[in-house]
Design a protein around this motif. Structure first.
Motif, PDB file in Angstrom:
ATOM      1  N   HIS A 190     -43.210 -30.087 -18.063  1.00 31.64           N
ATOM      2  CA  HIS A 190     -44.610 -30.414 -18.277  1.00 31.64           C
ATOM      3  C   HIS A 190     -45.477 -29.175 -18.502  1.00 31.64           C
ATOM      4  O   HIS A 190     -45.619 -28.333 -17.599  1.00 31.64           O
ATOM      5  N   ASP A 191     -46.016 -29.039 -19.723  1.00 26.80           N
ATOM      6  CA  ASP A 191     -47.072 -28.057 -20.044  1.00 26.80           C
ATOM      7  C   ASP A 191     -46.698 -26.605 -19.763  1.00 26.80           C
ATOM      8  O   ASP A 191     -47.571 -25.786 -19.421  1.00 26.80           O
ATOM      9  N   MET A 192     -45.443 -26.263 -19.953  1.00 27.75           N
ATOM     10  CA  MET A 192     -45.020 -24.882 -19.679  1.00 27.75           C
ATOM     11  C   MET A 192     -45.285 -23.985 -20.888  1.00 27.75           C
ATOM     12  O   MET A 192     -44.394 -23.353 -21.443  1.00 27.75           O
ATOM     13  N   GLN A 193     -46.553 -23.901 -21.249  1.00 35.71           N
ATOM     14  CA  GLN A 193     -46.983 -23.083 -22.380  1.00 35.71           C
ATOM     15  C   GLN A 193     -47.609 -21.789 -21.884  1.00 35.71           C
ATOM     16  O   GLN A 193     -48.132 -21.712 -20.768  1.00 35.71           O
ATOM     17  N   HIS A 194     -47.562 -20.766 -22.745  1.00 36.21           N
ATOM     18  CA  HIS A 194     -48.080 -19.451 -22.335  1.00 36.21           C
ATOM     19  C   HIS A 194     -49.514 -19.545 -21.805  1.00 36.21           C
ATOM     20  O   HIS A 194     -49.866 -18.872 -20.831  1.00 36.21           O
TER      21      HIS A 194
ATOM     22  N   PRO B   2     -31.452 -36.755 -21.252  1.00 34.32           N
ATOM     23  CA  PRO B   2     -32.463 -36.344 -22.243  1.00 34.32           C
ATOM     24  C   PRO B   2     -33.530 -35.457 -21.619  1.00 34.32           C
ATOM     25  O   PRO B   2     -33.909 -35.631 -20.455  1.00 34.32           O
ATOM     26  N   ILE B   3     -34.019 -34.509 -22.411  1.00 32.10           N
ATOM     27  CA  ILE B   3     -35.038 -33.560 -21.955  1.00 32.10           C
ATOM     28  C   ILE B   3     -36.241 -33.669 -22.883  1.00 32.10           C
ATOM     29  O   ILE B   3     -36.115 -33.559 -24.103  1.00 32.10           O
ATOM     30  N   ILE B   4     -37.401 -33.907 -22.279  1.00 34.95           N
ATOM     31  CA  ILE B   4     -38.656 -34.010 -23.013  1.00 34.95           C
ATOM     32  C   ILE B   4     -39.607 -32.945 -22.485  1.00 34.95           C
ATOM     33  O   ILE B   4     -39.728 -32.743 -21.272  1.00 34.95           O
ATOM     34  N   TYR B   5     -40.266 -32.272 -23.399  1.00 29.75           N
ATOM     35  CA  TYR B   5     -41.312 -31.316 -23.056  1.00 29.75           C
ATOM     36  C   TYR B   5     -42.666 -31.906 -23.448  1.00 29.75           C
ATOM     37  O   TYR B   5     -42.774 -32.582 -24.482  1.00 29.75           O
ATOM     38  N   THR B   6     -43.688 -31.631 -22.646  1.00 28.01           N
ATOM     39  CA  THR B   6     -45.047 -31.875 -23.113  1.00 28.01           C
ATOM     40  C   THR B   6     -45.660 -30.540 -23.511  1.00 28.01           C
ATOM     41  O   THR B   6     -45.378 -29.498 -22.906  1.00 28.01           O
ATOM     42  N   ALA B   7     -46.511 -30.594 -24.530  1.00 33.94           N
ATOM     43  CA  ALA B   7     -47.206 -29.394 -24.992  1.00 33.94           C
ATOM     44  C   ALA B   7     -48.550 -29.814 -25.573  1.00 33.94           C
ATOM     45  O   ALA B   7     -48.602 -30.726 -26.405  1.00 33.94           O
ATOM     46  N   GLN B   8     -49.590 -29.164 -25.126  1.00 35.10           N
ATOM     47  CA  GLN B   8     -50.910 -29.477 -25.658  1.00 35.10           C
ATOM     48  C   GLN B   8     -51.107 -28.794 -27.003  1.00 35.10           C
ATOM     49  O   GLN B   8     -50.757 -27.616 -27.166  1.00 35.10           O
ATOM     50  N   PRO B   9     -51.658 -29.495 -27.986  1.00 36.40           N
ATOM     51  CA  PRO B   9     -51.954 -28.859 -29.275  1.00 36.40           C
ATOM     52  C   PRO B   9     -53.054 -27.817 -29.113  1.00 36.40           C
ATOM     53  O   PRO B   9     -53.930 -27.935 -28.239  1.00 36.40           O
ATOM     54  N   GLY B  10     -53.014 -26.790 -29.953  1.00 40.08           N
ATOM     55  CA  GLY B  10     -54.046 -25.769 -29.924  1.00 40.08           C
ATOM     56  C   GLY B  10     -55.213 -26.103 -30.826  1.00 40.08           C
ATOM     57  O   GLY B  10     -55.100 -26.893 -31.765  1.00 40.08           O
ATOM     58  N   SER B  11     -56.347 -25.486 -30.526  1.00 36.21           N
ATOM     59  CA  SER B  11     -57.556 -25.582 -31.360  1.00 36.21           C
ATOM     60  C   SER B  11     -57.958 -27.027 -31.637  1.00 36.21           C
ATOM     61  O   SER B  11     -58.276 -27.394 -32.774  1.00 36.21           O
ATOM     62  N   GLN B  12     -57.948 -27.857 -30.594  1.00 35.48           N
ATOM     63  CA  GLN B  12     -58.402 -29.226 -30.763  1.00 35.48           C
ATOM     64  C   GLN B  12     -59.926 -29.267 -30.919  1.00 35.48           C
ATOM     65  O   GLN B  12     -60.652 -28.470 -30.324  1.00 35.48           O
TER      66      GLN B  12
ATOM     67  N   THR C   7     -63.248 -30.681 -22.261  1.00 39.07           N
ATOM     68  CA  THR C   7     -64.071 -29.536 -22.649  1.00 39.07           C
ATOM     69  C   THR C   7     -65.133 -29.235 -21.610  1.00 39.07           C
ATOM     70  O   THR C   7     -65.453 -28.071 -21.350  1.00 39.07           O
ATOM     71  N   GLN C   8     -65.687 -30.265 -20.987  1.00 35.54           N
ATOM     72  CA  GLN C   8     -66.749 -30.039 -20.005  1.00 35.54           C
ATOM     73  C   GLN C   8     -66.238 -29.336 -18.750  1.00 35.54           C
ATOM     74  O   GLN C   8     -66.976 -28.605 -18.092  1.00 35.54           O
ATOM     75  N   LEU C   9     -64.966 -29.574 -18.418  1.00 40.70           N
ATOM     76  CA  LEU C   9     -64.393 -28.920 -17.233  1.00 40.70           C
ATOM     77  C   LEU C   9     -63.706 -27.604 -17.556  1.00 40.70           C
ATOM     78  O   LEU C   9     -63.758 -26.659 -16.756  1.00 40.70           O
ATOM     79  N   TRP C  10     -63.035 -27.535 -18.704  1.00 38.14           N
ATOM     80  CA  TRP C  10     -62.120 -26.428 -18.971  1.00 38.14           C
ATOM     81  C   TRP C  10     -62.448 -25.641 -20.239  1.00 38.14           C
ATOM     82  O   TRP C  10     -61.704 -24.730 -20.596  1.00 38.14           O
ATOM     83  N   GLY C  11     -63.539 -25.983 -20.923  1.00 38.20           N
ATOM     84  CA  GLY C  11     -63.870 -25.277 -22.141  1.00 38.20           C
ATOM     85  C   GLY C  11     -62.999 -25.710 -23.304  1.00 38.20           C
ATOM     86  O   GLY C  11     -62.374 -26.771 -23.282  1.00 38.20           O
ATOM     87  N   PRO C  12     -62.913 -24.895 -24.347  1.00 40.52           N
ATOM     88  CA  PRO C  12     -62.211 -25.303 -25.566  1.00 40.52           C
ATOM     89  C   PRO C  12     -60.694 -25.345 -25.431  1.00 40.52           C
ATOM     90  O   PRO C  12     -60.007 -25.899 -26.294  1.00 40.52           O
ATOM     91  N   GLY C  13     -60.152 -24.757 -24.383  1.00 38.88           N
ATOM     92  CA  GLY C  13     -58.696 -24.817 -24.195  1.00 38.88           C
ATOM     93  C   GLY C  13     -57.943 -23.835 -25.059  1.00 38.88           C
ATOM     94  O   GLY C  13     -58.495 -22.863 -25.579  1.00 38.88           O
ATOM     95  N   LEU C  14     -56.664 -24.113 -25.242  1.00 43.48           N
ATOM     96  CA  LEU C  14     -55.807 -23.170 -25.944  1.00 43.48           C
ATOM     97  C   LEU C  14     -56.064 -23.199 -27.440  1.00 43.48           C
ATOM     98  O   LEU C  14     -56.454 -24.219 -28.009  1.00 43.48           O
ATOM     99  N   THR C  15     -55.842 -22.054 -28.070  1.00 44.55           N
ATOM    100  CA  THR C  15     -55.995 -21.943 -29.521  1.00 44.55           C
ATOM    101  C   THR C  15     -54.649 -22.142 -30.198  1.00 44.55           C
ATOM    102  O   THR C  15     -53.594 -22.076 -29.561  1.00 44.55           O
ATOM    103  N   ASP C  16     -54.696 -22.368 -31.479  1.00 42.08           N
ATOM    104  CA  ASP C  16     -53.478 -22.690 -32.223  1.00 42.08           C
ATOM    105  C   ASP C  16     -52.747 -21.418 -32.662  1.00 42.08           C
ATOM    106  O   ASP C  16     -52.564 -21.152 -33.850  1.00 42.08           O
TER     107      ASP C  16
ATOM    108  N   THR D 117     -49.068 -17.357 -29.020  1.00 37.26           N
ATOM    109  CA  THR D 117     -49.268 -16.746 -27.709  1.00 37.26           C
ATOM    110  C   THR D 117     -49.965 -17.694 -26.736  1.00 37.26           C
ATOM    111  O   THR D 117     -49.973 -17.447 -25.526  1.00 37.26           O
ATOM    112  N   ASP D 118     -50.536 -18.775 -27.237  1.00 36.14           N
ATOM    113  CA  ASP D 118     -51.089 -19.823 -26.383  1.00 36.14           C
ATOM    114  C   ASP D 118     -50.168 -21.040 -26.309  1.00 36.14           C
ATOM    115  O   ASP D 118     -49.887 -21.561 -25.231  1.00 36.14           O
ATOM    116  N   THR D 119     -49.698 -21.517 -27.455  1.00 33.98           N
ATOM    117  CA  THR D 119     -49.039 -22.826 -27.511  1.00 33.98           C
ATOM    118  C   THR D 119     -47.543 -22.788 -27.227  1.00 33.98           C
ATOM    119  O   THR D 119     -46.958 -23.801 -26.822  1.00 33.98           O
ATOM    120  N   ALA D 120     -46.888 -21.638 -27.435  1.00 32.31           N
ATOM    121  CA  ALA D 120     -45.433 -21.583 -27.309  1.00 32.31           C
ATOM    122  C   ALA D 120     -44.991 -21.683 -25.849  1.00 32.31           C
ATOM    123  O   ALA D 120     -45.726 -21.336 -24.919  1.00 32.31           O
TER     124      ALA D 120
END
Length: 253
Positions: A34-38, A71-81, A90-99, A102-105
């Motif tokens: 779950h969400d193991m992104q940089h 089976p192995i499933i990863y979750t990953a949030q898209p960048g630059s949403q 956005t109200q709690l965490w700002g714009p989040g990761l960029t696309d 170094t953010d999404t991988a």
């Protein structure tokens, strides 16, 4: 609003007692990393706890699941949403990761291997606006082994939603991490009391080595029939259809 630096803290050595006794079963389980992104790991000090144990334990459970064709499933949030895509996040965490990678991988040692699935994640729970529940139901899999970050946010939300879908969440309490030792412990105690079995990674690996029979506590919905012998690969045609990037908008790696 960006995630602040997280001070090192020790992984819990013991897990809270769970109200359920669900045992990891290779015929029924899927591993969710779950969400193991940089972007989400950057607040931790990489050579300190809990980051070091988090990575080591996720690698250990992933290796065991690979050996058993779980089976192995990863979750990953898209960048630059766009703000409309992120909604209240956005109200709690700002714009989040960029696309950018170094953010999404996902860090190279843990990166998805061939045949693993990456599901885009849009909210705290991995079940919201995703095909995860459909994938598991179609495959006849009703256990979710969960590890990653953050224990007190997305892991907890995902465990609650798994329980609500009659999917047994088994949280690997030393293969998740939070913002602090207190928030980590509180989330494990909440899940153990309300929605999940909480195990150490070593206990989960040992249970999978024993290849346990399905365990269904009294009063629980009946388990789905296994689709393959314990420890063997599920039927190729079934998983090809179920864990298909084309069918479920995930990205096969």
């Amino acid at each position: 609003m960006p995630i602040a630096a997280i001070a090192p803290y020790a992984m819990p050595a013991t897990m809270p007692d769970s109200r359920v006794n669900w045992a990891p079963d290779p015929r029924r389980a899927v591993l969710l990393i779950h969400d193991m992104q940089h972007y989400f790991l950057r607040p931790y000090q990489p050579d300190a706890e809990p980051h070091a144990d988090l990575m080591a334990n996720l690698l250990a459970i992933r290796q065991r699941c690979t050996e058993l064709s779980i089976p192995i499933i990863y979750t990953a949030q898209p960048g630059s949403q766009l703000p409309a895509e992120r909604g209240l996040l956005t109200q709690l965490w700002g714009p989040g990761l960029t696309d950018v990678e170094t953010d999404t991988a996902i860090p190279a040692p843990l990166a998805p291997a061939g045949g693993d699935i990456v599901v885009a994640k849009h909210r705290y729970s991995a079940f919201i606006r995703s095909p995860l529940a459909t994938m598991l139901a179609t495959a006849g899999r009703d256990q979710l082994l969960i590890g990653g970050v953050y224990a007190h946010i997305g892991i907890q939300a995902t465990a609650v939603d798994a329980f609500s879908h009659d999917i047994q969440p088994i949280v690997l309490g030393d293969a998740v991490a939070a913002f602090s030792a207190d928030s980590h412990q509180a989330s494990l105690e909440y899940m153990a009391a309300h929605c999940a079995r909480v195990l150490t990674t070593s206990d989960a690996v040992r249970a999978l080595r024993r290849r346990p029979a399905s365990t269904t506590p009294a009063g629980s919905p009946p388990a789905k029939p296994p689709t393959a012998a314990a420890g063997s690969a599920p039927p190729a045609a079934a998983l090809a259809a179920v864990f298909s990037a084309a069918a479920f908008a995930g990205e096969r790696r």
